[in-house]
Design a protein around this motif. Structure first.
Motif, PDB file in Angstrom:
ATOM      1  N   LEU A   1     -15.829  27.193   5.642  1.00 26.64           N
ATOM      2  CA  LEU A   1     -16.451  26.067   4.938  1.00 26.64           C
ATOM      3  C   LEU A   1     -16.174  26.125   3.435  1.00 26.64           C
ATOM      4  O   LEU A   1     -15.888  25.107   2.812  1.00 26.64           O
ATOM      5  CB  LEU A   1     -17.958  26.042   5.190  1.00 26.64           C
ATOM      6  CG  LEU A   1     -18.394  25.662   6.597  1.00 26.64           C
ATOM      7  CD1 LEU A   1     -19.888  25.907   6.776  1.00 26.64           C
ATOM      8  CD2 LEU A   1     -18.037  24.217   6.906  1.00 26.64           C
ATOM      9  N   SER A   2     -16.244  27.326   2.863  1.00 23.10           N
ATOM     10  CA  SER A   2     -16.026  27.468   1.424  1.00 23.10           C
ATOM     11  C   SER A   2     -14.578  27.200   1.028  1.00 23.10           C
ATOM     12  O   SER A   2     -14.319  26.723  -0.074  1.00 23.10           O
ATOM     13  CB  SER A   2     -16.442  28.863   0.960  1.00 23.10           C
ATOM     14  OG  SER A   2     -17.828  29.034   1.124  1.00 23.10           O
ATOM     15  N   ILE A   3     -13.644  27.502   1.916  1.00 22.25           N
ATOM     16  CA  ILE A   3     -12.242  27.189   1.642  1.00 22.25           C
ATOM     17  C   ILE A   3     -12.034  25.676   1.704  1.00 22.25           C
ATOM     18  O   ILE A   3     -11.327  25.097   0.881  1.00 22.25           O
ATOM     19  CB  ILE A   3     -11.310  27.931   2.618  1.00 22.25           C
ATOM     20  CG1 ILE A   3     -11.289  29.426   2.262  1.00 22.25           C
ATOM     21  CG2 ILE A   3      -9.890  27.347   2.595  1.00 22.25           C
ATOM     22  CD1 ILE A   3     -10.647  30.314   3.315  1.00 22.25           C
ATOM     23  N   LEU A   4     -12.688  25.024   2.662  1.00 15.52           N
ATOM     24  CA  LEU A   4     -12.573  23.572   2.785  1.00 15.52           C
ATOM     25  C   LEU A   4     -13.245  22.850   1.619  1.00 15.52           C
ATOM     26  O   LEU A   4     -12.767  21.812   1.166  1.00 15.52           O
ATOM     27  CB  LEU A   4     -13.167  23.100   4.114  1.00 15.52           C
ATOM     28  CG  LEU A   4     -12.455  23.579   5.372  1.00 15.52           C
ATOM     29  CD1 LEU A   4     -13.241  23.174   6.613  1.00 15.52           C
ATOM     30  CD2 LEU A   4     -11.032  23.041   5.426  1.00 15.52           C
ATOM     31  N   ASP A   5     -14.363  23.401   1.154  1.00 16.68           N
ATOM     32  CA  ASP A   5     -15.095  22.802   0.038  1.00 16.68           C
ATOM     33  C   ASP A   5     -15.871  23.924  -0.657  1.00 16.68           C
ATOM     34  O   ASP A   5     -16.810  24.480  -0.085  1.00 16.68           O
ATOM     35  CB  ASP A   5     -16.050  21.726   0.560  1.00 16.68           C
ATOM     36  CG  ASP A   5     -16.771  20.971  -0.538  1.00 16.68           C
ATOM     37  OD1 ASP A   5     -16.795  21.447  -1.702  1.00 16.68           O
ATOM     38  OD2 ASP A   5     -17.320  19.901  -0.235  1.00 16.68           O
ATOM     39  N   PHE A   6     -15.476  24.238  -1.883  1.00 13.38           N
ATOM     40  CA  PHE A   6     -16.075  25.353  -2.608  1.00 13.38           C
ATOM     41  C   PHE A   6     -17.583  25.236  -2.758  1.00 13.38           C
ATOM     42  O   PHE A   6     -18.261  26.233  -2.978  1.00 13.38           O
ATOM     43  CB  PHE A   6     -15.440  25.507  -3.993  1.00 13.38           C
ATOM     44  CG  PHE A   6     -14.054  26.059  -3.961  1.00 13.38           C
ATOM     45  CD1 PHE A   6     -13.754  27.170  -3.210  1.00 13.38           C
ATOM     46  CD2 PHE A   6     -13.048  25.458  -4.696  1.00 13.38           C
ATOM     47  CE1 PHE A   6     -12.473  27.687  -3.170  1.00 13.38           C
ATOM     48  CE2 PHE A   6     -11.755  25.967  -4.672  1.00 13.38           C
ATOM     49  CZ  PHE A   6     -11.474  27.083  -3.909  1.00 13.38           C
ATOM     50  N   ARG A   7     -18.125  24.040  -2.638  1.00 11.76           N
ATOM     51  CA  ARG A   7     -19.576  23.885  -2.777  1.00 11.76           C
ATOM     52  C   ARG A   7     -20.333  24.705  -1.739  1.00 11.76           C
ATOM     53  O   ARG A   7     -21.469  25.099  -1.975  1.00 11.76           O
ATOM     54  CB  ARG A   7     -19.972  22.410  -2.701  1.00 11.76           C
ATOM     55  CG  ARG A   7     -19.510  21.630  -3.935  1.00 11.76           C
ATOM     56  CD  ARG A   7     -19.865  20.197  -3.830  1.00 11.76           C
ATOM     57  NE  ARG A   7     -19.019  19.576  -2.796  1.00 11.76           N
ATOM     58  CZ  ARG A   7     -18.967  18.281  -2.556  1.00 11.76           C
ATOM     59  NH1 ARG A   7     -19.713  17.449  -3.246  1.00 11.76           N
ATOM     60  NH2 ARG A   7     -18.176  17.801  -1.626  1.00 11.76           N
ATOM     61  N   PHE A   8     -19.707  24.967  -0.591  1.00  6.87           N
ATOM     62  CA  PHE A   8     -20.372  25.789   0.429  1.00  6.87           C
ATOM     63  C   PHE A   8     -20.520  27.238  -0.026  1.00  6.87           C
ATOM     64  O   PHE A   8     -21.276  28.004   0.567  1.00  6.87           O
ATOM     65  CB  PHE A   8     -19.616  25.728   1.767  1.00  6.87           C
ATOM     66  CG  PHE A   8     -19.852  24.468   2.526  1.00  6.87           C
ATOM     67  CD1 PHE A   8     -21.041  24.257   3.197  1.00  6.87           C
ATOM     68  CD2 PHE A   8     -18.888  23.476   2.562  1.00  6.87           C
ATOM     69  CE1 PHE A   8     -21.275  23.083   3.901  1.00  6.87           C
ATOM     70  CE2 PHE A   8     -19.098  22.304   3.260  1.00  6.87           C
ATOM     71  CZ  PHE A   8     -20.296  22.105   3.932  1.00  6.87           C
TER      72      PHE A   8
ATOM     73  N   LYS B   1     -19.079  25.586 -10.306  1.00  2.28           N
ATOM     74  CA  LYS B   1     -18.627  26.899 -10.789  1.00  2.28           C
ATOM     75  C   LYS B   1     -19.461  28.032 -10.187  1.00  2.28           C
ATOM     76  O   LYS B   1     -18.939  29.088  -9.871  1.00  2.28           O
ATOM     77  CB  LYS B   1     -18.665  26.947 -12.314  1.00  2.28           C
ATOM     78  CG  LYS B   1     -17.598  26.100 -12.970  1.00  2.28           C
ATOM     79  CD  LYS B   1     -17.685  26.195 -14.480  1.00  2.28           C
ATOM     80  CE  LYS B   1     -16.603  25.346 -15.141  1.00  2.28           C
ATOM     81  NZ  LYS B   1     -16.690  25.419 -16.613  1.00  2.28           N
ATOM     82  N   ILE B   2     -20.754  27.789 -10.043  1.00  2.00           N
ATOM     83  CA  ILE B   2     -21.621  28.795  -9.415  1.00  2.00           C
ATOM     84  C   ILE B   2     -21.195  29.011  -7.969  1.00  2.00           C
ATOM     85  O   ILE B   2     -21.040  30.149  -7.517  1.00  2.00           O
ATOM     86  CB  ILE B   2     -23.109  28.379  -9.497  1.00  2.00           C
ATOM     87  CG1 ILE B   2     -23.592  28.430 -10.942  1.00  2.00           C
ATOM     88  CG2 ILE B   2     -23.983  29.266  -8.596  1.00  2.00           C
ATOM     89  CD1 ILE B   2     -24.966  27.819 -11.166  1.00  2.00           C
ATOM     90  N   ALA B   3     -21.003  27.922  -7.245  1.00  2.00           N
ATOM     91  CA  ALA B   3     -20.598  28.017  -5.831  1.00  2.00           C
ATOM     92  C   ALA B   3     -19.252  28.731  -5.709  1.00  2.00           C
ATOM     93  O   ALA B   3     -19.080  29.595  -4.845  1.00  2.00           O
ATOM     94  CB  ALA B   3     -20.528  26.619  -5.214  1.00  2.00           C
ATOM     95  N   PHE B   4     -18.294  28.372  -6.584  1.00  2.00           N
ATOM     96  CA  PHE B   4     -16.985  29.025  -6.529  1.00  2.00           C
ATOM     97  C   PHE B   4     -17.099  30.502  -6.880  1.00  2.00           C
ATOM     98  O   PHE B   4     -16.462  31.346  -6.251  1.00  2.00           O
ATOM     99  CB  PHE B   4     -15.967  28.343  -7.460  1.00  2.00           C
ATOM    100  CG  PHE B   4     -14.622  28.998  -7.404  1.00  2.00           C
ATOM    101  CD1 PHE B   4     -13.806  28.817  -6.300  1.00  2.00           C
ATOM    102  CD2 PHE B   4     -14.184  29.814  -8.430  1.00  2.00           C
ATOM    103  CE1 PHE B   4     -12.565  29.428  -6.223  1.00  2.00           C
ATOM    104  CE2 PHE B   4     -12.959  30.443  -8.355  1.00  2.00           C
ATOM    105  CZ  PHE B   4     -12.137  30.249  -7.255  1.00  2.00           C
ATOM    106  N   SER B   5     -17.930  30.835  -7.867  1.00  2.00           N
ATOM    107  CA  SER B   5     -18.135  32.232  -8.249  1.00  2.00           C
ATOM    108  C   SER B   5     -18.689  33.044  -7.081  1.00  2.00           C
ATOM    109  O   SER B   5     -18.253  34.175  -6.837  1.00  2.00           O
ATOM    110  CB  SER B   5     -19.100  32.331  -9.433  1.00  2.00           C
ATOM    111  OG  SER B   5     -18.533  31.776 -10.581  1.00  2.00           O
ATOM    112  N   LEU B   6     -19.641  32.471  -6.370  1.00  2.00           N
ATOM    113  CA  LEU B   6     -20.217  33.165  -5.210  1.00  2.00           C
ATOM    114  C   LEU B   6     -19.175  33.343  -4.112  1.00  2.00           C
ATOM    115  O   LEU B   6     -19.082  34.409  -3.497  1.00  2.00           O
ATOM    116  CB  LEU B   6     -21.431  32.418  -4.678  1.00  2.00           C
ATOM    117  CG  LEU B   6     -22.670  32.490  -5.560  1.00  2.00           C
ATOM    118  CD1 LEU B   6     -23.711  31.488  -5.113  1.00  2.00           C
ATOM    119  CD2 LEU B   6     -23.243  33.903  -5.540  1.00  2.00           C
ATOM    120  N   PHE B   7     -18.381  32.303  -3.881  1.00  2.00           N
ATOM    121  CA  PHE B   7     -17.311  32.389  -2.884  1.00  2.00           C
ATOM    122  C   PHE B   7     -16.325  33.492  -3.262  1.00  2.00           C
ATOM    123  O   PHE B   7     -15.962  34.328  -2.440  1.00  2.00           O
ATOM    124  CB  PHE B   7     -16.592  31.041  -2.762  1.00  2.00           C
ATOM    125  CG  PHE B   7     -15.294  31.107  -2.016  1.00  2.00           C
ATOM    126  CD1 PHE B   7     -15.261  31.383  -0.663  1.00  2.00           C
ATOM    127  CD2 PHE B   7     -14.096  30.905  -2.678  1.00  2.00           C
ATOM    128  CE1 PHE B   7     -14.070  31.453   0.032  1.00  2.00           C
ATOM    129  CE2 PHE B   7     -12.891  30.980  -1.996  1.00  2.00           C
ATOM    130  CZ  PHE B   7     -12.875  31.251  -0.643  1.00  2.00           C
TER     131      PHE B   7
END
Length: 168
Positions: free
Chosen positions: A20-27, A108-114
């Motif tokens: 999910l995170s690869i499809l949409d970083f917000r995940f 940016k927070i979501a991407f950082s966590l990913f």
């Protein structure tokens, strides 16, 4: 009654998180759930139950690295409290710096966590191949942190019990 372990299938959550995170970083924001669940259990007085019964990362490593692992024992220094404390401090520092640089921006927070979850997952896979499959679990900052929370809660409860005995 002994709690049932979900380790045979909880790996689905970590795989779903990454897909999910690869499809949409917000995940990637779901990384907070991955980090919050063990802390929740520890604060509820359950210690490291997350590690032994629920952890999706441990489930994945145990299930998929069995056949490719060299099954070597980790060096003693890697298993020491000093190494675990250093890793915990390093990971907390990296996460904190990453969150500061995100400046409150959700994406940016979501991407950082990913990115944070991905980096530790890759390290866990490499450790599982070189050493035993769930070697990451031995040094996992979340597991170590929840162990420290449990230890602090137990110490606080002992002091409270001792105080109550003296008062009685």
């Amino acid at each position: 009654m002994k709690k049932k372990s979900h380790m045979s299938w909880s790996w689905i959550f970590i795989v779903s998180f990454f897909v999910l995170s690869i499809l949409d970083f917000r995940f990637g924001i779901l990384g907070f759930v991955c980090m919050g669940a063990p802390v929740y259990h520890a604060l509820r007085g359950r210690g490291k139950v997350h590690c032994s019964h629920y952890c999706p990362r441990g489930s994945f490593l145990g299930k998929f690295l069995q056949k490719v692992s060299l099954n070597k024992t980790m060096p003693k220094w890697m298993r020491s409290k000093v190494a675990k404390n250093v890793l915990l401090i390093l990971m907390l520092t990296l996460l904190t710096v990453s969150m500061i640089h995100a400046k409150g921006n959700f994406y940016k927070i979501a991407f950082s966590l990913f990115r944070f979850m991905g980096a530790s997952f890759i390290v866990g896979i490499m450790m599982g191949i070189i050493f035993k499959p769930r070697s990451w679990c031995i040094v996992c900052p979340m597991g170590h942190g929840t162990g420290l929370i449990k230890k602090a809660k137990d110490s606080k409860n002992k002091k409270k019990d001792k105080k109550n005995k003296i008062a009685a």
